[in-house]
Design a protein around this motif. Structure first.
Motif, PDB file in Angstrom:
ATOM      1  N   ALA A 108       0.857  -1.191   0.000  1.00 22.48           N
ATOM      2  CA  ALA A 108       0.000   0.000   0.000  1.00 22.48           C
ATOM      3  C   ALA A 108       0.893   1.241   0.000  1.00 22.48           C
ATOM      4  CB  ALA A 108      -0.907  -0.005   1.217  1.00 22.48           C
ATOM      5  N   GLY A 109       0.432   2.271  -0.660  1.00 24.62           N
ATOM      6  CA  GLY A 109       1.263   3.466  -0.776  1.00 24.62           C
ATOM      7  C   GLY A 109       1.140   4.419   0.406  1.00 24.62           C
ATOM      8  N   GLY A 110       0.085   4.319   1.192  1.00 21.83           N
ATOM      9  CA  GLY A 110      -0.205   5.340   2.213  1.00 21.83           C
ATOM     10  C   GLY A 110       0.595   5.169   3.494  1.00 21.83           C
ATOM     11  N   THR A 111       0.056   5.722   4.580  1.00 20.95           N
ATOM     12  CA  THR A 111       0.776   5.727   5.854  1.00 20.95           C
ATOM     13  C   THR A 111       0.559   4.444   6.650  1.00 20.95           C
ATOM     14  OG1 THR A 111      -1.174   6.651   6.944  1.00 20.95           O
ATOM     15  CG2 THR A 111       0.456   8.227   6.070  1.00 20.95           C
ATOM     16  N   GLY A 112      -0.424   3.663   6.255  1.00 22.47           N
ATOM     17  CA  GLY A 112      -0.756   2.445   7.004  1.00 22.47           C
ATOM     18  C   GLY A 112      -1.693   2.715   8.163  1.00 22.47           C
ATOM     19  N   ALA A 113      -2.160   3.974   8.275  1.00 20.63           N
ATOM     20  CA  ALA A 113      -3.041   4.320   9.405  1.00 20.63           C
ATOM     21  C   ALA A 113      -4.365   3.577   9.325  1.00 20.63           C
ATOM     22  CB  ALA A 113      -3.284   5.826   9.420  1.00 20.63           C
ATOM     23  N   GLY A 114      -4.748   3.167   8.098  1.00 17.33           N
ATOM     24  CA  GLY A 114      -6.024   2.466   7.941  1.00 17.33           C
ATOM     25  C   GLY A 114      -5.862   0.947   7.899  1.00 17.33           C
ATOM     26  N   LEU A 115      -4.649   0.478   8.132  1.00 14.05           N
ATOM     27  CA  LEU A 115      -4.415  -0.973   8.028  1.00 14.05           C
ATOM     28  C   LEU A 115      -5.024  -1.697   9.228  1.00 14.05           C
ATOM     29  CD1 LEU A 115      -2.702  -3.019   6.131  1.00 14.05           C
ATOM     30  CD2 LEU A 115      -1.346  -3.240   8.218  1.00 14.05           C
ATOM     31  N   MET A 116      -5.837  -2.694   8.923  1.00 15.01           N
ATOM     32  CA  MET A 116      -6.481  -3.472   9.995  1.00 15.01           C
ATOM     33  C   MET A 116      -5.978  -4.903   9.987  1.00 15.01           C
ATOM     34  SD  MET A 116     -10.388  -2.329  10.152  1.00 15.01           S
ATOM     35  CE  MET A 116     -10.992  -0.863   9.381  1.00 15.01           C
ATOM     36  N   HIS A 142     -13.542  -9.493  15.652  1.00 13.22           N
ATOM     37  CA  HIS A 142     -12.345 -10.135  15.096  1.00 13.22           C
ATOM     38  C   HIS A 142     -11.270  -9.129  14.687  1.00 13.22           C
ATOM     39  CE1 HIS A 142     -14.180 -14.335  14.068  1.00 13.22           C
ATOM     40  NE2 HIS A 142     -14.466 -13.928  15.290  1.00 13.22           N
ATOM     41  N   LEU A 143     -11.505  -7.850  14.963  1.00 12.04           N
ATOM     42  CA  LEU A 143     -10.462  -6.841  14.715  1.00 12.04           C
ATOM     43  C   LEU A 143      -9.426  -6.948  15.822  1.00 12.04           C
ATOM     44  CD1 LEU A 143      -9.321  -4.225  13.341  1.00 12.04           C
ATOM     45  CD2 LEU A 143     -10.813  -2.930  14.888  1.00 12.04           C
ATOM     46  N   ILE A 144      -8.158  -7.161  15.456  1.00  6.90           N
ATOM     47  CA  ILE A 144      -7.079  -7.304  16.445  1.00  6.90           C
ATOM     48  C   ILE A 144      -6.361  -5.960  16.560  1.00  6.90           C
ATOM     49  CG2 ILE A 144      -4.952  -8.559  17.008  1.00  6.90           C
ATOM     50  CD1 ILE A 144      -5.986 -10.808  15.099  1.00  6.90           C
ATOM     51  N   GLY A 145      -6.400  -5.374  17.741  1.00  5.91           N
ATOM     52  CA  GLY A 145      -5.786  -4.049  17.937  1.00  5.91           C
ATOM     53  C   GLY A 145      -6.603  -2.974  17.240  1.00  5.91           C
ATOM     54  N   ASP A 146      -6.069  -1.751  17.246  1.00  7.41           N
ATOM     55  CA  ASP A 146      -6.750  -0.639  16.572  1.00  7.41           C
ATOM     56  C   ASP A 146      -6.256  -0.558  15.135  1.00  7.41           C
ATOM     57  OD1 ASP A 146      -8.062   0.171  18.901  1.00  7.41           O
ATOM     58  OD2 ASP A 146      -6.251   1.221  19.585  1.00  7.41           O
ATOM     59  N   PRO A 147      -7.057   0.049  14.234  1.00 12.27           N
ATOM     60  CA  PRO A 147      -6.538   0.298  12.881  1.00 12.27           C
ATOM     61  C   PRO A 147      -5.212   1.064  12.992  1.00 12.27           C
ATOM     62  CG  PRO A 147      -8.890   0.788  12.979  1.00 12.27           C
ATOM     63  CD  PRO A 147      -8.452   0.511  14.394  1.00 12.27           C
ATOM     64  N   GLY A 148      -4.256   0.662  12.182  1.00 13.71           N
ATOM     65  CA  GLY A 148      -2.959   1.357  12.184  1.00 13.71           C
ATOM     66  C   GLY A 148      -1.957   0.829  13.192  1.00 13.71           C
ATOM     67  N   SER A 149      -2.391  -0.068  14.092  1.00 15.56           N
ATOM     68  CA  SER A 149      -1.467  -0.459  15.167  1.00 15.56           C
ATOM     69  C   SER A 149      -0.317  -1.342  14.674  1.00 15.56           C
ATOM     70  CB  SER A 149      -2.208  -1.139  16.329  1.00 15.56           C
ATOM     71  OG  SER A 149      -3.004  -2.193  15.858  1.00 15.56           O
ATOM     72  N   TYR A 150      -0.496  -1.983  13.507  1.00 15.14           N
ATOM     73  CA  TYR A 150       0.606  -2.818  12.994  1.00 15.14           C
ATOM     74  C   TYR A 150       1.810  -1.942  12.641  1.00 15.14           C
ATOM     75  CZ  TYR A 150       2.855  -6.713  10.602  1.00 15.14           C
ATOM     76  OH  TYR A 150       3.739  -7.713  10.250  1.00 15.14           O
ATOM     77  N   PHE A 151       1.531  -0.811  11.982  1.00 14.06           N
ATOM     78  CA  PHE A 151       2.629   0.095  11.613  1.00 14.06           C
ATOM     79  C   PHE A 151       3.098   0.888  12.828  1.00 14.06           C
ATOM     80  CE2 PHE A 151       1.415  -0.791   7.257  1.00 14.06           C
ATOM     81  CZ  PHE A 151       2.641  -0.797   6.618  1.00 14.06           C
ATOM     82  N   ALA A 152       2.139   1.361  13.633  1.00 16.23           N
ATOM     83  CA  ALA A 152       2.521   2.184  14.797  1.00 16.23           C
ATOM     84  C   ALA A 152       3.448   1.388  15.723  1.00 16.23           C
ATOM     85  CB  ALA A 152       1.271   2.636  15.538  1.00 16.23           C
ATOM     86  N   GLY A 153       3.156   0.108  15.914  1.00 17.99           N
ATOM     87  CA  GLY A 153       3.993  -0.726  16.787  1.00 17.99           C
ATOM     88  C   GLY A 153       5.165  -1.357  16.065  1.00 17.99           C
ATOM     89  N   GLN A 154       5.280  -1.089  14.764  1.00 18.58           N
ATOM     90  CA  GLN A 154       6.368  -1.638  13.931  1.00 18.58           C
ATOM     91  C   GLN A 154       6.513  -3.144  14.127  1.00 18.58           C
ATOM     92  OE1 GLN A 154       9.768   0.908  14.797  1.00 18.58           O
ATOM     93  NE2 GLN A 154       9.038   2.401  13.333  1.00 18.58           N
ATOM     94  N   TRP A 155       5.385  -3.862  14.080  1.00 15.88           N
ATOM     95  CA  TRP A 155       5.405  -5.294  14.401  1.00 15.88           C
ATOM     96  C   TRP A 155       6.147  -6.140  13.391  1.00 15.88           C
ATOM     97  CZ3 TRP A 155       5.222  -7.232  18.866  1.00 15.88           C
ATOM     98  CH2 TRP A 155       4.627  -6.480  19.872  1.00 15.88           C
TER      99      TRP A 155
END
Ligand SMILES: Cc1cc2nc3c(=O)[nH]c(=O)nc-3n(C[C@H](O)[C@H](O)[C@H](O)COP(=O)(O)OP(=O)(O)OC[C@H]3O[C@@H](n4cnc5c(N)ncnc54)[C@H](O)[C@@H]3O)c2cc1C
Length: 396
Positions: free
Chosen positions: A186-194, A236-249
């Motif tokens: 994805a090209g964006g910031t990842g803030a919407g990644l679920m 079934h949503l794990i964490g908040d949207p964007g948390s994968y990028f925010a936490g650099q998982w």
């Protein structure tokens, strides 16, 4: 070299024994049939290892970076890769999903999904793969879209590289509310990644087996999977949207790939030493030099992984993230060199079946493309130079 601590040692050794005595013999068959290593996973479940990355309070072993007990998990992965790199990839995906649920999930989610793993042997997979640039001559395109509906979302579209597609019961879907591309493309910031947990028995989820015909890693069954308005409930949503990028998982998983590369190289090294001794070539100075090089390269790879594991365990996450990419970079090259040394020292017949070397060569050639090493080192350079850098996906 000492490795995992205390009681964890026994688990790691049990898996190493299974890999050596049982899984290695199955690898060729899985590879030829491009079949998910189901029996290996059954044995891991029976050995009480499937919940390695599940916390102890939920019946697991509590291994992994989030639990600050990283090395036993990575050593298990390395052992599995000595037998079968495809098995290790499926295992990594499973363990990485459990780590994410542990780190980001609710107590209710953990209770439900960890019980499935520990008590019923359920397997997980993590699917981002939505490459947006089509392959030369390829007509199909990949990507998912997400539509909010009453009580959750529907997912429509397809994902490629869906490791474990015919073996897993659950997948963590990395889907971007802002459009196709998953996490990596994805090209964006990842803030919407679920991160959405998807029950793969849902009839709207189908596997397209026509796409997956790669040079190696065949038994990962990383097929195209289609979602035909698949309903995923809000719970079934794990964490908040964007948390994968925010936490650099993703940075917790990058060195895990390197743990697999190392196992494949260890298998080749063991094979080469036995082969050369059998041929009474131990006195050849060139053979000695290549074997010496391989031995030191493998030591170096193990030391790098241990260093990164210690950073995760000590809570130095910023350092661990960058060190993990450095380790991933260096171990790719060390393991490539090991295979090259083996082939040059042993000769053409070492590349014939039933020996494992030709499969490892094919598997590593393909698996090491999972990330782009040029981008990884450039990211490390940007970090050193104080420039903006992306330790998750190493994007320029
Ligand atoms: C064995 C295996 C198993 C996998 N399993 C999974 C899985 O379970 N789940 C999952 O989500 N993914 C999985 N992946 C997919 C992986 O995460 C990548 O998405 C995939 O390897 C990308 O394929 P590609 O190199 O053909 O595509 P591309 O992404 O098209 O990359 C082609 C090359 O171009 C480079 N590139 C890409 N974009 C740019 C750009 N903008 N500028 C310059 N260069 C660029 C890339 O770095 C790469 O070297 C797996 C991959 C492999 C090999």
């Amino acid at each position: 070299m000492t490795t995992a601590r205390g009681g964890d040692r026994g688990v790691v050794e049990r898996v190493a024994k299974l890999a050596r005595e049982v899984f290695a013999a199955r690898a060729d068959g899985y590879d030829r049939r491009a079949a998910f290593p189901q029996e290996d996973f059954d044995d891991l479940f029976a050995a009480g290892v499937l919940g390695a990355a599940v916390p102890r309070e939920y019946g697991g072993l509590g291994f992994g970076p989030h639990r600050r007990n990283t090395l036993p998990l990575w050593e298990i992965t390395t052992s599995l890769a000595t037998a079968d790199l495809s098995l290790a990839r499926c295992w990594e995906g499973h363990a990485n999903c459990l780590t994410l649920i542990d780190a980001l999930g609710t107590e209710e989610q953990k209770g439900r999904w960890f019980a499935g793993v520990v008590e019923r042997g359920e397997k997980w997979a993590g699917w981002s793969g939505e490459p947006q640039a089509s392959r030369h001559g390829e007509k199909r395109s990949f990507g998912t879209t997400l539509t909010p509906v009453d009580g959750g979302w529907t997912v429509r579209g397809s994902k490629a590289f869906a490791t474990g597609a015919t073996g897993a019961q659950w997948a963590v879907l990395l889907v971007d509310a802002d459009g196709p591309g998953g996490a990596r493309h994805a090209g964006g910031t990842g803030a919407g990644l679920m991160l959405l947990a998807c029950d793969l028995s849902d009839p709207t989820v189908t596997v397209d087996g026509s796409w997956w015909d790669p040079i190696g890693m065949r038994a990962t069954v990383s097929h195209v999977v289609r979602f035909d308005d698949t309903f995923v409930p809000r719970e079934h949503l794990i964490g908040d949207p964007g948390s994968y990028f925010a936490g650099q998982w993703q940075t917790a998983f990058t060195p895990h790939y390197a743990a697999s590369f190392l196992g494949a190289a260890e298998a080749v090294f063991t094979y080469a030493v036995a082969y050369l001794r059998h041929q009474h070539k131990s006195g050849d100075p060139y053979v000695q030099q290549r074997v010496g090089d391989m031995a030191v390269d493998l030591d170096t790879a193990r030391l790098w992984l241990r260093h990164v594991a210690e950073l995760w365990d000590s809570g130095e996450r910023a350092g661990a993230r960058i060190a993990g990419s450095r380790a991933r970079h260096v171990i790719e090259h060390l393991t490539e060199r090991t295979v090259r040394h083996c082939v040059r020292a042993c000769g053409a017949r070492s590349l014939m079946r039933p020996g494992p070397v030709e499969r490892v060569l094919r598997d590593l050639t393909f698996y090491q493309r999972h990330d782009n090493d040029d981008h990884i080192v450039a990211m490390i350079g940007r970090e050193v130079l104080g420039e903006q850098h992306d330790p998750s996906f190493h994007r320029p």
